[in-house]
Scaffold this motif. Structure first.
Motif, PDB file in Angstrom:
ATOM      1  N   UNK A  40       0.824  -1.217   0.000  1.00  9.19           N
ATOM      2  CA  UNK A  40       0.000   0.000   0.000  1.00  9.19           C
ATOM      3  C   UNK A  40       0.856   1.265   0.000  1.00  9.19           C
ATOM      4  N   UNK A  41       1.973   1.199   0.723  1.00  8.32           N
ATOM      5  CA  UNK A  41       2.838   2.382   0.822  1.00  8.32           C
ATOM      6  C   UNK A  41       3.716   2.575  -0.410  1.00  8.32           C
ATOM      7  N   UNK A  42       4.050   1.455  -1.087  1.00  6.86           N
ATOM      8  CA  UNK A  42       5.063   1.549  -2.150  1.00  6.86           C
ATOM      9  C   UNK A  42       4.515   1.609  -3.570  1.00  6.86           C
ATOM     10  N   UNK A  43       3.225   1.313  -3.762  1.00  5.28           N
ATOM     11  CA  UNK A  43       2.730   1.396  -5.141  1.00  5.28           C
ATOM     12  C   UNK A  43       2.842   2.839  -5.629  1.00  5.28           C
ATOM     13  N   UNK A  44       3.238   2.979  -6.906  1.00  4.46           N
ATOM     14  CA  UNK A  44       3.422   4.326  -7.469  1.00  4.46           C
ATOM     15  C   UNK A  44       2.392   4.616  -8.553  1.00  4.46           C
TER      16      UNK A  44
ATOM     17  N   UNK B 170       5.013  -4.304 -13.229  1.00  2.00           N
ATOM     18  CA  UNK B 170       6.274  -3.734 -12.735  1.00  2.00           C
ATOM     19  C   UNK B 170       6.031  -2.981 -11.426  1.00  2.00           C
ATOM     20  N   UNK B 171       4.906  -2.286 -11.345  1.00  3.30           N
ATOM     21  CA  UNK B 171       4.597  -1.525 -10.133  1.00  3.30           C
ATOM     22  C   UNK B 171       4.359  -2.466  -8.944  1.00  3.30           C
ATOM     23  N   UNK B 172       3.562  -3.514  -9.168  1.00  2.00           N
ATOM     24  CA  UNK B 172       3.317  -4.476  -8.090  1.00  2.00           C
ATOM     25  C   UNK B 172       4.617  -5.167  -7.689  1.00  2.00           C
ATOM     26  N   UNK B 173       5.441  -5.465  -8.678  1.00  5.48           N
ATOM     27  CA  UNK B 173       6.695  -6.175  -8.429  1.00  5.48           C
ATOM     28  C   UNK B 173       7.616  -5.347  -7.520  1.00  5.48           C
ATOM     29  N   UNK B 174       7.739  -4.050  -7.837  1.00  6.17           N
ATOM     30  CA  UNK B 174       8.631  -3.225  -6.998  1.00  6.17           C
ATOM     31  C   UNK B 174       8.013  -3.012  -5.613  1.00  6.17           C
ATOM     32  N   UNK B 175       6.664  -2.936  -5.541  1.00  4.44           N
ATOM     33  CA  UNK B 175       6.019  -2.719  -4.244  1.00  4.44           C
ATOM     34  C   UNK B 175       6.129  -3.962  -3.354  1.00  4.44           C
ATOM     35  N   UNK B 176       6.258  -5.131  -3.969  1.00  2.00           N
ATOM     36  CA  UNK B 176       6.327  -6.386  -3.207  1.00  2.00           C
ATOM     37  C   UNK B 176       7.761  -6.765  -2.844  1.00  2.00           C
ATOM     38  N   UNK B 177       8.732  -5.973  -3.302  1.00  2.89           N
ATOM     39  CA  UNK B 177      10.123  -6.361  -3.041  1.00  2.89           C
ATOM     40  C   UNK B 177      10.535  -6.179  -1.599  1.00  2.89           C
TER      41      UNK B 177
END
Ligand SMILES: *Cc1c(COP(=O)(O)O)cnc(C)c1O
Length: 383
Positions: A317-321, A376-383
């Motif tokens: 929730x915090x990292x999605x762009x 790509x957005x979900x991937x970076x947010x889940x890292x």
């Protein structure tokens, strides 16, 4: 109901091309920003008198929505909740409702507060199980109130089974059809008497307008609803009617594009090591897959999923762009929500947890951005 045109065409023109002809050949319906209309003579009317009762811009929207749902009539309300409130007005004190157990949180709030104060009672069961529904029916039961897919756990209810129970016990079958929209599902065809929409979602489609609809499956209900509608006054403004009408013109292309993206994302999430469970009706292993296929033309674009830990859920929730952390759904922009705190914040904790709406549970409304950018957005947010 036989239609002259296919659904895609009716999204743009309604049931017949002629009723969409406008002054000066204007292609879209003009915005009749008028509260009142003059009378040609004593006891005469142009067909429009006062906008709380009816308005030409709103009337065109209502014709299109009624056509898409195969309804006798549809009234356009100022929000989905206004439409649900109007629907409840059809029932007197003492009425009992059997409802899907994970309804939209706002509906539960309305039923448990205003509904109960007005002496209506509500029993919540998994409507995916017809036996549980039948057991919950009492002498006082007046209606079944269904969401399929349900919100946010995506349970599927068999509409034909519900219709059979409704007929057997002389009940109204009410379906909140917001999640699939009339593009994918028409509950009246399967025996529903009343269909509700939050027009704010897929019908409007652009996260810019609140609206709601109450559609009637027969003339008698249509007449009662028209009377309640002009009496209570929660009508949609001419400008907002125009916006929703404009949104519906692209309903078919949006629904298809959103569904395509959602299926790709659901499959991707399923294989991610930080994801525990994916709830998407379009996945073959979904328990309601076959029933949904029987009664709907698609699966929609709503996905819920569980992360491995609360920390992961909060990080997403915090990292999605690109994807916004926001309430609502169905628009061209992808949105993610935390049902525990937002849409279902008012549902009692023990009920919420029994349904699986916990601190690891997220709900994603997939928009029409490019699939690679969303993943790509979900991937970076889940890292
Ligand atoms: C949003 C929503 C509503 C309420 O509609 P509003 O337009 O927000 O008032 C009702 N039912 C469902 C399923 C919804 O998603």
């Amino acid at each position: 109901m036989r239609h002259q045109y296919n659904l895609e065409t009716r999204c743009i023109h309604g049931e017949d091309r002629e009723s969409a002809d406008h002054a000066f050949g204007s292609i879209p319906v003009p915005i009749y920003q008028a509260a009142t209309f003059s009378h040609p003579g004593i006891g005469e009317s142009t067909g429009y008198n006062y906008t709380r009762e009816s308005n030409p811009t709103r009337a065109e929207l209502e014709r299109v929505v009624a056509s898409l749902e195969g309804a006798v009539d549809a009234v356009a309300c100022s929000s989905g909740m206004a439409a649900i409130g109007l629907c409840l007005e059809l029932f007197g004190a003492g009425a009992h409702f059997v409802c899907s157990q994970d309804l939209y949180g706002g509906s539960v709030r309305m039923f448990q507060t205003i509904g109960q104060e007005r002496k209506r009672t509500f029993t919540y069961v998994s409507t995916a199980d017809a036996d549980l529904v039948e057991k919950a029916i009492t002498e006082q039961t007046k209606a079944l109130y269904i969401e399929t897919p349900s919100n946010p756990t995506m349970q599927i209810t068999d509409l034909e089974q519900m219709s059979r129970l409704a007929k057997k016990y002389n009940l109204f079958l009410i379906v909140d059809n917001t999640f699939l929209s009339p593009y994918f599902q028409n509950p009246i065809e399967y025996g529903a008497d009343l269909v509700i929409h939050s027009g704010t979602k897929f019908l409007g489609g652009h996260n810019d307008t609140l609206a709601g609809f109450l559609c009637a499956g027969n003339e008698e209900l249509a007449k009662k609803i028209r009377y309640l509608y002009k009496t209570t006054g929660a009508c949609l403004s001419p400008f907002d009617s125009f916006l929703v009408l404009r949104g519906i013109k692209t309903l078919s292309v949006r629904m298809e594009a959103q569904q395509k993206n959602a299926l790709s994302i659901a499959k991707w999430l399923k294989n991610h090591k930080k994801i525990r469970n994916v709830f998407y009706v379009g996945l073959k292993e979904h328990p309601g897959y076959e029933i949904n296929r029987k009664q709907a033309r698609g699966f929609g674009s709503m996905i819920s999923f569980e992360t491995d830990t609360e920390e992961t859920a909060r990080k997403v929730l915090e990292n999605v762009k690109l994807i916004s952390y926001a309430e609502s759904l169905g628009g061209v922009e992808s949105l993610i929500t935390y049902p525990m705190l937002q849409t279902h914040g008012d549902v009692p904790k023990e009920v919420r947890e029994r349904l699986g709406i916990t601190e690891t549970f997220l709900r994603l409304s997939v928009g029409i951005e490019h699939i690679d950018d969303l993943i790509a957005d979900l991937n970076q947010a889940l890292r």
